[in-house]
Write an enzyme that holds these catalytic residues in place. Structure first.
Site, mmCIF file in Angstrom:
data_model
loop_
_atom_site.group_PDB
_atom_site.id
_atom_site.type_symbol
_atom_site.label_atom_id
_atom_site.label_comp_id
_atom_site.label_asym_id
_atom_site.label_seq_id
_atom_site.Cartn_x
_atom_site.Cartn_y
_atom_site.Cartn_z
ATOM 1 N N GLU A 44 -13.096 -1.514 0.844
ATOM 2 C CA GLU A 44 -14.507 -1.692 1.184
ATOM 3 C C GLU A 44 -15.206 -0.343 1.373
ATOM 4 O O GLU A 44 -16.327 -0.143 0.913
ATOM 5 C CB GLU A 44 -14.643 -2.534 2.458
ATOM 6 C CG GLU A 44 -14.090 -3.943 2.331
ATOM 7 C CD GLU A 44 -12.639 -4.055 2.745
ATOM 8 O OE1 GLU A 44 -12.218 -5.162 3.112
ATOM 9 O OE2 GLU A 44 -11.906 -3.030 2.702
ATOM 10 N N CYS A 68 -10.925 -5.369 7.855
ATOM 11 C CA CYS A 68 -10.262 -5.115 9.133
ATOM 12 C C CYS A 68 -11.294 -4.818 10.208
ATOM 13 O O CYS A 68 -12.407 -4.360 9.935
ATOM 14 C CB CYS A 68 -9.266 -3.962 9.002
ATOM 15 S SG CYS A 68 -10.009 -2.372 8.568
ATOM 16 N N ARG A 177 9.285 -3.085 -11.079
ATOM 17 C CA ARG A 177 9.737 -2.151 -10.046
ATOM 18 C C ARG A 177 8.547 -1.417 -9.421
ATOM 19 O O ARG A 177 8.505 -1.219 -8.208
ATOM 20 C CB ARG A 177 10.702 -1.130 -10.641
ATOM 21 C CG ARG A 177 12.085 -1.671 -10.968
ATOM 22 C CD ARG A 177 12.961 -0.580 -11.563
ATOM 23 N NE ARG A 177 14.318 -1.042 -11.812
ATOM 24 C CZ ARG A 177 15.284 -0.281 -12.342
ATOM 25 N NH1 ARG A 177 15.015 0.983 -12.676
ATOM 26 N NH2 ARG A 177 16.495 -0.764 -12.516
ATOM 27 N N LEU A 197 17.871 3.000 -10.360
ATOM 28 C CA LEU A 197 16.900 2.141 -9.676
ATOM 29 C C LEU A 197 15.575 2.857 -9.443
ATOM 30 O O LEU A 197 14.983 2.774 -8.369
ATOM 31 C CB LEU A 197 17.467 1.636 -8.337
ATOM 32 C CG LEU A 197 18.742 0.794 -8.411
ATOM 33 C CD1 LEU A 197 19.092 0.270 -7.025
ATOM 34 C CD2 LEU A 197 18.597 -0.358 -9.397
ATOM 35 N N GLU A 252 17.921 -6.871 -7.667
ATOM 36 C CA GLU A 252 18.390 -6.730 -9.054
ATOM 37 C C GLU A 252 19.872 -7.056 -9.233
ATOM 38 O O GLU A 252 20.419 -6.830 -10.295
ATOM 39 C CB GLU A 252 18.088 -5.311 -9.556
ATOM 40 C CG GLU A 252 16.609 -5.036 -9.739
ATOM 41 C CD GLU A 252 16.329 -3.957 -10.778
ATOM 42 O OE1 GLU A 252 17.226 -3.638 -11.580
ATOM 43 O OE2 GLU A 252 15.201 -3.433 -10.784
#
Length: 320
Positions: A44, A68, A177, A197, A252
């Site tokens: 925002e 918020c 990922r 990874l 995974e």
């Protein structure tokens, strides 16, 4: 809103919010914003800054999540909206975070701003599902990803398995990922395959990387290191990751880890990459290693979300 989804994976523990400000003096002028990484402005505030004082005053502001109303790393977005002179706010879903939970809407309405909630709520609820789950349960959204042949085998009997699927499917895994805050595998997979990874684009690493998590202990020198090594009940693992601000966890494998998450009912979304290949027997390694349904009445059934062709492979997404 596409603006919010474009920053998914870079905002945790904050949600990936998108915002559009429609000018109060020229409705043909619109200004977009998306949540920045932690410590940066929320969607925002970014959209209002791009609109500037002239266009923000009297404007209509559309946002995927309730603004918020508390001080965190940044001041409250609701106060920024009020100060900018916005006259109408359209919110897709209310924020379940206990620090917000309707307070943003209350603050805006108290300032005389017209507020509506629920526009495109189904679409945004799906988009923000990991965040909404995290804020209501404390656990991350769990995505189980597996690649296999059409006969549901992930490796040959001798353990060889590299590149069952093609390049398009592997690239999609890197996109998955990138949208996740952590990637988890078992120590057995680390010993067998020594995966990195990491998110890699065009052969190189991405600017930000998910947290790497190993169930058990990774051997010294493993490519996955440094990684967070955890053990114990999977519920405790999810609690630990949730406390670390992980909104989406990508599991995974391997087959035992996949089975354990599935059997415990901890998977929110399944993503299968299916190659047009057949091992042609029952001695190849399966997707799940462990006892399954003992009778047809106990077979797990989910909801088909999408089926997409990626090169010669299929990507099948199923909701729990």
């Amino acid at each position: 809103m596409a603006a919010g989804d474009s920053v998914r994976g870079a905002t945790a523990p904050n949600p990936w919010v998108g915002c559009v400000v429609v000018s109060g003096v020229d409705p043909s002028q619109v200004f977009e914003g998306a949540t920045a990484p932690p410590g940066g402005p929320h969607a925002e505030v970014t959209a209002l800054a791009r609109a500037g004082e002239q266009h923000a005053r009297g404007a209509t502001l559309f946002t995927t999540l309730e603004p918020c109303a508390h001080y965190g790393r940044t001041p409250p977005c609701a106060e920024a909206i009020i100060a900018a002179g916005v006259t109408r706010v359209v919110i897709a879903v209310e924020d379940p975070d206990p620090q917000v939970a309707g307070r943003g809407v209350e603050l805006l309405r108290g300032a005389g701003i017209a507020v509506s909630v629920g526009t495109r709520s189904a679409e945004v609820t799906e988009q923000l599902a990991p965040y909404l789950k995290h804020r209501t349960t404390g656990w991350p959204w769990v995505v189980l990803k597996m690649a296999s042949s059409l006969d549901a085998r992930t490796a040959a009997p001798d353990g060889t398995s590299r590149w069952i699927t093609g390049e398009a499917a592997r690239n999609d895994v890197h996109r998955l990922r990138a949208r996740s805050d952590a990637i988890l595998v078992g120590a057995g997979t680390v010993r067998a395959d020594d995966p990195e990874l990491t998110v890699r684009w065009g052969g190189g690493p991405a600017p930000t990387q998910p947290l790497r998590v190993v169930l058990g202990a990774a051997p010294p020198g493993a490519k996955v290191l440094p990684a967070l090594e955890l053990s114990g009940p999977l519920g405790d693992v999810l609690t630990e990751l949730g406390q670390r601000g992980v909104l989406q966890l990508l599991v995974e494998g391997g087959a035992s880890v996949a089975h354990d998450f599935h059997a415990a009912g901890l998977v929110d979304r399944y993503v299968f990459y299916l190659a047009p290949a057949l091992f042609g027997g029952d001695d190849g390694r399966p997707i799940f290693a462990g006892p399954g349904a003992g009778t047809i009445g106990d077979v797990w059934r989910g909801k088909l979300v999408s089926v997409e062709r990626l090169g010669e492979d299929l990507r099948v997404e199923v909701a729990a």
